[in-house]
Design a protein around this motif. Structure first.
Motif, PDB file in Angstrom:
ATOM      1  N   PRO A 104       0.836  -1.208   0.000  1.00 31.67           N
ATOM      2  CA  PRO A 104       0.000   0.000   0.000  1.00 31.67           C
ATOM      3  C   PRO A 104       0.870   1.256   0.000  1.00 31.67           C
ATOM      4  CG  PRO A 104       0.123  -0.915   2.213  1.00 31.67           C
ATOM      5  CD  PRO A 104       0.918  -1.834   1.314  1.00 31.67           C
ATOM      6  N   PHE A 105       0.410   2.294  -0.715  1.00 32.04           N
ATOM      7  CA  PHE A 105       1.174   3.534  -0.783  1.00 32.04           C
ATOM      8  C   PHE A 105       0.269   4.683  -0.354  1.00 32.04           C
ATOM      9  CE2 PHE A 105      -0.781   2.625  -4.847  1.00 32.04           C
ATOM     10  CZ  PHE A 105      -1.449   3.790  -5.137  1.00 32.04           C
ATOM     11  N   SER A 106       0.871   5.806  -0.011  1.00 30.35           N
ATOM     12  CA  SER A 106       0.056   6.976   0.295  1.00 30.35           C
ATOM     13  C   SER A 106      -0.113   7.777  -0.989  1.00 30.35           C
ATOM     14  CB  SER A 106       0.720   7.836   1.375  1.00 30.35           C
ATOM     15  OG  SER A 106       1.784   8.571   0.816  1.00 30.35           O
ATOM     16  N   LEU A 107      -1.270   8.419  -1.128  1.00 29.20           N
ATOM     17  CA  LEU A 107      -1.510   9.227  -2.327  1.00 29.20           C
ATOM     18  C   LEU A 107      -0.476  10.339  -2.427  1.00 29.20           C
ATOM     19  CD1 LEU A 107      -5.401   9.405  -2.250  1.00 29.20           C
ATOM     20  CD2 LEU A 107      -3.988   8.213  -3.935  1.00 29.20           C
ATOM     21  N   ALA A 108      -0.090  10.880  -1.273  1.00 28.92           N
ATOM     22  CA  ALA A 108       0.895  11.967  -1.282  1.00 28.92           C
ATOM     23  C   ALA A 108       2.225  11.496  -1.865  1.00 28.92           C
ATOM     24  CB  ALA A 108       1.099  12.499   0.139  1.00 28.92           C
ATOM     25  N   GLU A 109       2.608  10.271  -1.517  1.00 24.77           N
ATOM     26  CA  GLU A 109       3.867   9.748  -2.046  1.00 24.77           C
ATOM     27  C   GLU A 109       3.783   9.570  -3.555  1.00 24.77           C
ATOM     28  OE1 GLU A 109       5.055   5.857  -0.691  1.00 24.77           O
ATOM     29  OE2 GLU A 109       6.840   5.884  -1.968  1.00 24.77           O
ATOM     30  N   LEU A 110       2.672   8.998  -4.013  1.00 22.05           N
ATOM     31  CA  LEU A 110       2.541   8.780  -5.458  1.00 22.05           C
ATOM     32  C   LEU A 110       2.539  10.108  -6.209  1.00 22.05           C
ATOM     33  CD1 LEU A 110       2.181   6.756  -7.771  1.00 22.05           C
ATOM     34  CD2 LEU A 110      -0.266   7.148  -7.594  1.00 22.05           C
ATOM     35  N   VAL A 111       1.825  11.087  -5.676  1.00 19.22           N
ATOM     36  CA  VAL A 111       1.773  12.406  -6.340  1.00 19.22           C
ATOM     37  C   VAL A 111       3.172  13.026  -6.394  1.00 19.22           C
ATOM     38  CG1 VAL A 111       0.943  14.783  -6.079  1.00 19.22           C
ATOM     39  CG2 VAL A 111      -0.665  12.876  -5.870  1.00 19.22           C
ATOM     40  N   ALA A 112       3.933  12.890  -5.305  1.00 19.85           N
ATOM     41  CA  ALA A 112       5.301  13.435  -5.287  1.00 19.85           C
ATOM     42  C   ALA A 112       6.147  12.772  -6.369  1.00 19.85           C
ATOM     43  CB  ALA A 112       5.938  13.231  -3.910  1.00 19.85           C
ATOM     44  N   ARG A 113       5.972  11.482  -6.521  1.00 20.77           N
ATOM     45  CA  ARG A 113       6.760  10.770  -7.544  1.00 20.77           C
ATOM     46  C   ARG A 113       6.340  11.147  -8.953  1.00 20.77           C
ATOM     47  NH1 ARG A 113       9.287   5.253  -5.891  1.00 20.77           N
ATOM     48  NH2 ARG A 113       9.383   5.513  -3.643  1.00 20.77           N
ATOM     49  N   ILE A 114       5.046  11.346  -9.142  1.00 14.58           N
ATOM     50  CA  ILE A 114       4.573  11.776 -10.467  1.00 14.58           C
ATOM     51  C   ILE A 114       5.208  13.121 -10.825  1.00 14.58           C
ATOM     52  CG2 ILE A 114       2.541  12.686 -11.686  1.00 14.58           C
ATOM     53  CD1 ILE A 114       0.921  10.427 -10.330  1.00 14.58           C
ATOM     54  N   HIS A 115       5.185  14.050  -9.869  1.00 14.68           N
ATOM     55  CA  HIS A 115       5.783  15.363 -10.150  1.00 14.68           C
ATOM     56  C   HIS A 115       7.279  15.235 -10.422  1.00 14.68           C
ATOM     57  CE1 HIS A 115       2.333  17.912  -9.729  1.00 14.68           C
ATOM     58  NE2 HIS A 115       2.027  17.423  -8.542  1.00 14.68           N
ATOM     59  N   ALA A 116       7.955  14.362  -9.670  1.00 15.56           N
ATOM     60  CA  ALA A 116       9.408  14.200  -9.861  1.00 15.56           C
ATOM     61  C   ALA A 116       9.705  13.630 -11.243  1.00 15.56           C
ATOM     62  CB  ALA A 116       9.984  13.288  -8.773  1.00 15.56           C
ATOM     63  N   VAL A 117       8.931  12.624 -11.649  1.00 19.02           N
ATOM     64  CA  VAL A 117       9.166  12.010 -12.972  1.00 19.02           C
ATOM     65  C   VAL A 117       8.872  13.022 -14.079  1.00 19.02           C
ATOM     66  CG1 VAL A 117       8.311  10.265 -14.599  1.00 19.02           C
ATOM     67  CG2 VAL A 117       8.844   9.618 -12.252  1.00 19.02           C
ATOM     68  N   LEU A 118       7.775  13.772 -13.940  1.00 24.10           N
ATOM     69  CA  LEU A 118       7.443  14.758 -14.976  1.00 24.10           C
ATOM     70  C   LEU A 118       8.495  15.856 -15.038  1.00 24.10           C
ATOM     71  CD1 LEU A 118       3.568  15.118 -14.620  1.00 24.10           C
ATOM     72  CD2 LEU A 118       4.839  14.004 -16.467  1.00 24.10           C
ATOM     73  N   ARG A 119       9.007  16.257 -13.869  1.00 25.35           N
ATOM     74  CA  ARG A 119      10.039  17.305 -13.826  1.00 25.35           C
ATOM     75  C   ARG A 119      11.262  16.855 -14.613  1.00 25.35           C
ATOM     76  NH1 ARG A 119       9.506  18.223  -8.447  1.00 25.35           N
ATOM     77  NH2 ARG A 119      11.240  16.848  -7.986  1.00 25.35           N
ATOM     78  N   ARG A 120      11.696  15.620 -14.348  1.00 22.42           N
ATOM     79  CA  ARG A 120      12.939  15.240 -15.004  1.00 22.42           C
ATOM     80  C   ARG A 120      12.743  14.854 -16.467  1.00 22.42           C
ATOM     81  NH1 ARG A 120      12.496  10.343 -11.451  1.00 22.42           N
ATOM     82  NH2 ARG A 120      12.643   8.561 -12.841  1.00 22.42           N
ATOM     83  N   THR A 121      11.526  14.473 -16.866  1.00 13.15           N
ATOM     84  CA  THR A 121      11.345  14.163 -18.281  1.00 13.15           C
ATOM     85  C   THR A 121      11.071  15.419 -19.101  1.00 13.15           C
ATOM     86  OG1 THR A 121       9.031  13.629 -17.874  1.00 13.15           O
ATOM     87  CG2 THR A 121      10.553  11.782 -17.993  1.00 13.15           C
ATOM     88  N   HIS A 122      10.868  16.558 -18.422  1.00 15.65           N
ATOM     89  CA  HIS A 122      10.618  17.784 -19.186  1.00 15.65           C
ATOM     90  C   HIS A 122      11.802  18.733 -19.212  1.00 15.65           C
ATOM     91  CE1 HIS A 122       6.519  17.374 -20.532  1.00 15.65           C
ATOM     92  NE2 HIS A 122       6.377  16.602 -19.478  1.00 15.65           N
ATOM     93  N   THR A 123      12.886  18.343 -18.546  1.00 14.91           N
ATOM     94  CA  THR A 123      14.071  19.198 -18.561  1.00 14.91           C
ATOM     95  C   THR A 123      15.002  18.675 -19.642  1.00 14.91           C
ATOM     96  OG1 THR A 123      13.783  19.175 -16.202  1.00 14.91           O
ATOM     97  CG2 THR A 123      15.710  20.302 -17.009  1.00 14.91           C
ATOM     98  N   HIS A 124      14.776  19.121 -20.857  1.00 13.51           N
ATOM     99  CA  HIS A 124      15.606  18.608 -21.938  1.00 13.51           C
ATOM    100  C   HIS A 124      16.796  19.513 -22.198  1.00 13.51           C
ATOM    101  CE1 HIS A 124      12.899  15.414 -22.771  1.00 13.51           C
ATOM    102  NE2 HIS A 124      11.903  16.237 -22.952  1.00 13.51           N
ATOM    103  N   ASP A 125      17.930  18.875 -22.376  1.00 15.61           N
ATOM    104  CA  ASP A 125      19.122  19.588 -22.774  1.00 15.61           C
ATOM    105  C   ASP A 125      19.163  19.527 -24.295  1.00 15.61           C
ATOM    106  OD1 ASP A 125      21.733  20.286 -23.420  1.00 15.61           O
ATOM    107  OD2 ASP A 125      22.459  19.555 -21.481  1.00 15.61           O
ATOM    108  N   ASP A 126      19.289  20.664 -24.951  1.00 20.43           N
ATOM    109  CA  ASP A 126      19.249  20.588 -26.416  1.00 20.43           C
ATOM    110  C   ASP A 126      20.538  21.099 -27.058  1.00 20.43           C
ATOM    111  OD1 ASP A 126      18.976  23.187 -25.837  1.00 20.43           O
ATOM    112  OD2 ASP A 126      17.215  23.546 -27.082  1.00 20.43           O
ATOM    113  N   SER A 127      21.662  20.742 -26.444  1.00 21.76           N
ATOM    114  CA  SER A 127      22.916  21.224 -27.009  1.00 21.76           C
ATOM    115  C   SER A 127      23.453  20.307 -28.107  1.00 21.76           C
ATOM    116  CB  SER A 127      23.955  21.412 -25.906  1.00 21.76           C
ATOM    117  OG  SER A 127      24.213  20.179 -25.287  1.00 21.76           O
ATOM    118  N   GLY A 128      22.660  19.372 -28.599  1.00 19.31           N
ATOM    119  CA  GLY A 128      23.076  18.625 -29.772  1.00 19.31           C
ATOM    120  C   GLY A 128      23.560  17.219 -29.553  1.00 19.31           C
TER     121      GLY A 128
END
Ligand code: CA
Length: 231
Positions: A104-128
């Protein structure tokens, strides 16, 4: 436009609780009650993130993960599992899940992880292009190659490899990885780094017993070999 999350979960109580909580957080939430409709929903229109239960009727979470990564859909996946065995985690990581939550997990934990995953998948480095032959990363296209073969990396693995190549030859500590890849997410540990590096090695090393690209630095971290000798 609200960001869309797909929840694939066969237990009604968990499914409804997740839908309510994520809508409260401002996401648009789509739900699927089994593996077959869940997979169809992803293929029809990939959401920003998938919360994927492991044990599902129809297709299970592993099969869904494998299927969408085979089709080169890179949507981040957080897998829900009732089983806490490390072997499941490693197996799932190899198939392309970005994070895990054990029931069992807490909703707060899952929400924190969702935000963390979205944060790191949206920080793109585009230097080539980053290259340490035969490994080549195209940061704009978010694709990785070993020679002519395109590597099927998860977003986390891609970011780890990017950091290793950018600082090739330098020792990168596990704390550096946590800071650079996961940001301020408090739920990840040194072991998380090791697990993702192990999954990455499986995809790029020729001999797992004697890694030639990603070298371990005992008790500290990892470094990318700056003097690769190709056999
Ligand atoms: Ca289930």
């Amino acid at each position: 436009m609200p960001r869309r999350i797909l929840v694939i979960e066969d237990e009604p109580g968990i499914r409804l609780a997740l839908k309510d909580e994520l809508e409260f957080e401002g996401f648009e939430v789509e739900v699927a009650v089994d593996g077959v409709t869940g997979l169809a929903a992803i293929l029809r229109s990939p959401p920003e993130l998938v919360v994927l239960d492991l044990m599902l009727p129809g297709r299970n979470g592993f099969q869904i993960c494998e299927e969408i990564r085979t089709r080169e859909i890179r949507t981040p996946i957080i897998m829900l599992t009732a089983r806490n065995q490390e072997i499941d985690k490693v197996r799932g990581l190899g198939l392309g899940a970005d994070d895990y939550v054990t029931k069992p997990f807490s909703l707060a934990e899952l929400v924190a992880r969702i935000h963390a995953v979205l944060r790191r998948t949206h920080t793109h480095d585009d230097s080539g292009i980053l290259e340490a032959a035969p490994i080549k990363l195209d940061l704009r296209k978010h694709s990785a190659f070993k020679g002519d073969i395109e590597l099927q990396l998860t977003d986390t693995e891609f970011r780890i490899l990017t950091l290793l190549l950018k600082r090739r030859g330098d020792v990168i500590t596990r704390d550096d990885f946590l800071k650079q890849i996961w940001g301020e997410d408090v739920y990840v540990t040194h072991r998380t780094v090791d697990t993702h590096v192990a999954a990455l090695r499986k995809k790029i090393e020729d001999d797992l017993e004697h890694p030639a690209y990603i070298l371990s630095v005992r008790n500290v971290g990892y470094r990318f070999n700056e003097n690769i000798t190709r056999s």
